[in-house]
Write an enzyme that holds these catalytic residues in place. Sequence first.
Site, PDB file in Angstrom:
ATOM      1  N   SER A 254       0.840  -1.188   0.000  1.00  0.00           N
ATOM      2  CA  SER A 254       0.000   0.000   0.000  1.00  0.00           C
ATOM      3  C   SER A 254       0.872   1.233   0.000  1.00  0.00           C
ATOM      4  O   SER A 254       1.983   1.224   0.512  1.00  0.00           O
ATOM      5  CB  SER A 254      -0.918  -0.026   1.229  1.00  0.00           C
ATOM      6  OG  SER A 254      -1.106   1.226   1.786  1.00  0.00           O
ATOM      7  N   LYS A 255       0.358   2.330  -0.593  1.00  0.00           N
ATOM      8  CA  LYS A 255       1.126   3.573  -0.631  1.00  0.00           C
ATOM      9  C   LYS A 255       1.266   4.185   0.752  1.00  0.00           C
ATOM     10  O   LYS A 255       2.077   5.069   0.969  1.00  0.00           O
ATOM     11  CB  LYS A 255       0.488   4.567  -1.601  1.00  0.00           C
ATOM     12  CG  LYS A 255      -0.869   5.074  -1.191  1.00  0.00           C
ATOM     13  CD  LYS A 255      -1.404   6.092  -2.204  1.00  0.00           C
ATOM     14  CE  LYS A 255      -1.807   5.441  -3.513  1.00  0.00           C
ATOM     15  NZ  LYS A 255      -2.429   6.392  -4.454  1.00  0.00           N
ATOM     16  N   ARG A 256       0.488   3.688   1.708  1.00  0.00           N
ATOM     17  CA  ARG A 256       0.556   4.243   3.064  1.00  0.00           C
ATOM     18  C   ARG A 256       1.305   3.335   4.020  1.00  0.00           C
ATOM     19  O   ARG A 256       1.381   3.594   5.205  1.00  0.00           O
ATOM     20  CB  ARG A 256      -0.862   4.494   3.596  1.00  0.00           C
ATOM     21  CG  ARG A 256      -1.559   5.642   2.899  1.00  0.00           C
ATOM     22  CD  ARG A 256      -3.000   5.763   3.312  1.00  0.00           C
ATOM     23  NE  ARG A 256      -3.819   4.673   2.851  1.00  0.00           N
ATOM     24  CZ  ARG A 256      -4.319   4.597   1.609  1.00  0.00           C
ATOM     25  NH1 ARG A 256      -4.086   5.552   0.746  1.00  0.00           N
ATOM     26  NH2 ARG A 256      -5.067   3.574   1.237  1.00  0.00           N
TER      27      ARG A 256
END
Length: 500
Positions: A254-256
Site C-alpha cells: 500500500s502507498k501508506r
Amino acid sequence: MAPLLRFAPSPTGALHLGGLRTALYNFLYARKTGGKWILRIEDTDRTRAVPGAVEGIQSALDWAGLEYDHGPGKAGPHGPYYQSERLDLYHTYANKLLESGHAYRCFCSPDKLAATREKLARTGSNSTYDKACLHLTEEEAARKVRAGEKFIIRLNDGKLPVRPPGYDLVFKNLRDAHASLPTDPVLLKSDSFPTYHLASVVDDHEMGITHVVRGEEWLPSLPLHLDLYACLNLPTPQFAHLPILLNPDGSKMSKRKGDVHVLDFQKRGWEPNAVLNWVALAGWGVQDASPSSTHKQAPDSTTLMTMDEMIQNFDFSVLTHRRSVLDPVKLEYINKHHLMRLMSTPEGLRTLAERAYPYVKDTYPDSPYTTVPYLEKVISVLQGRTTKLSDIPSLGPFFFVEPDYSSSEAQRMKQSLSSEHYAAVVDSLVSCLSGGIQWEVATLSLVLHDENAKTSLKQKEYMTILRHALTGMKTGPSVADVLYVLGPERSLIRLQASKH
C-alpha cells in the site's frame, strides 16, 4: 482499431510499486500492439487529494522510462485528463440514467442513511439501503431539487438489463458477485462529483479505451461497471485485473505502508530497468502445458529482460491470478546483473559513472578523485560486488580517500600479520613498481605473482599484507585492480605510508 489503454491513478499519495506495475503492463501491451496509453488523473475524491501527488506520479513514470502518449502535459484528442475537469460529462450520463429509469435521486441525509444501515443490519439483511427515495414521484423529486435539498444519484439495481457474464483476461470467467455490492450504488455524490464507478465507465467510453488494465481491488466492482455499460447501452472494453502485490511479510502493499514508493527506489540507487524487470515478473508466471494451448511460456522469476524483451514477451495469458510477493532478494540479483550488462559496453560504463558521481561526491565532497573517467575505472573493478550504484562509496572508500589504518578492521588485520614480513613485502614491491612498469592489470598481476614467489609466504598472507597497505580493509577488488585504479604515484605513496 489500435488498442488504447489508460493508467488512471488517484492523486492521493506517491506512486507505489503496485501502481508502477500497472503502468508498466499498460505500457508493454500498448507498445507491443502498436497502440497507445493515456495517463488519466482520477481526482474526484477531493478529500483525499495530496498536493504535489500528480507531479510525483509523473516523476516516477519519467524515472522508469514509461512515457505515456497523452495526459497531463501532453495534449491529445481525449482530454482533459483530470476527471475534475470533466464534470459536465458525468452529469450528462447521470441524466441519461435518470431519464431511462436506471437511476434516481436520493435525498436522504447522511444521518438517516447511517440509521437505515444499522436498522437493516440488525434485522440480518444484506441490504445497505431501504430504497426509500426510489418511490418518490418525479414531481416530488423536482420539488425537492427546486427547494435546494442536497441529493445523490443512485443506480436502481432492481431494473438492470440482461447482459453477458463478466470475463477477465487474467481471472477468466467470473462468477456473479452482485451480492457483494451495496444496495443501489451511488453514482453521483452530493457535491456533484461522480463516484469512481460512474466516472471510470464514462471516461473509458468517451476516450475510446479498448483495454482496462487495473488492480485486483477493482474486481468486486466489475459487475457494477458492466451493469452501467449495459444501462447506457455502451460497448464494453476488455478487462484485465492484476493480482495484488504483497510485502515480504505477506501483507498487502500500500502507498501508506512500507517502503514501496517508486521514488524511494530512485533515491537509493536502484536501476529503473531492474525495478521494472522485478515488478514485471511478479505475477508473470503461468503457463498452460496442454497441447492445444496457445499460451506463451512464462519467464522465470529472475529472468533478466531489457525493455524491448519485456515488450516482446508480454502477454496477458502468462499472468497468474495468484497474489505475488515482491522478494527484495530477487531485486538485488536482477539489479546486480543489469549493472553488469551496462558495464560491458563503453557507453553503458560511462552512463553508470555519470549516475554514480552524485553518490560519490555527496559522500566524499573534498576528494579530488571523483571524475567520471576515474569512476569508470572504479566501477569496472567493483563489477560483481556492486548491487546498486549507491553502494560504490562504501564498497571502495579507499579509491576516494586515504585508508583509515586506525579503524578496528585495519588494526585487527595488522595484528594478524608479521611486522617483519609486512615491511619486507612492501619494500620489495615499492622497489619493483618504481622501475617504471606498464601500469595495466595483467602486468601488475604478473608482478605480484613474481614478488610473492620470492617470499616464503602463502598467497593469502602475502595479498593480505598488500590489501591492508593499500586499502585498510579485508575485502575488495583484487590487489592488482586496486593498484591499477590508484595509479603509480598514489600506490607508491600509500605503500610507503602503510609502514608507519
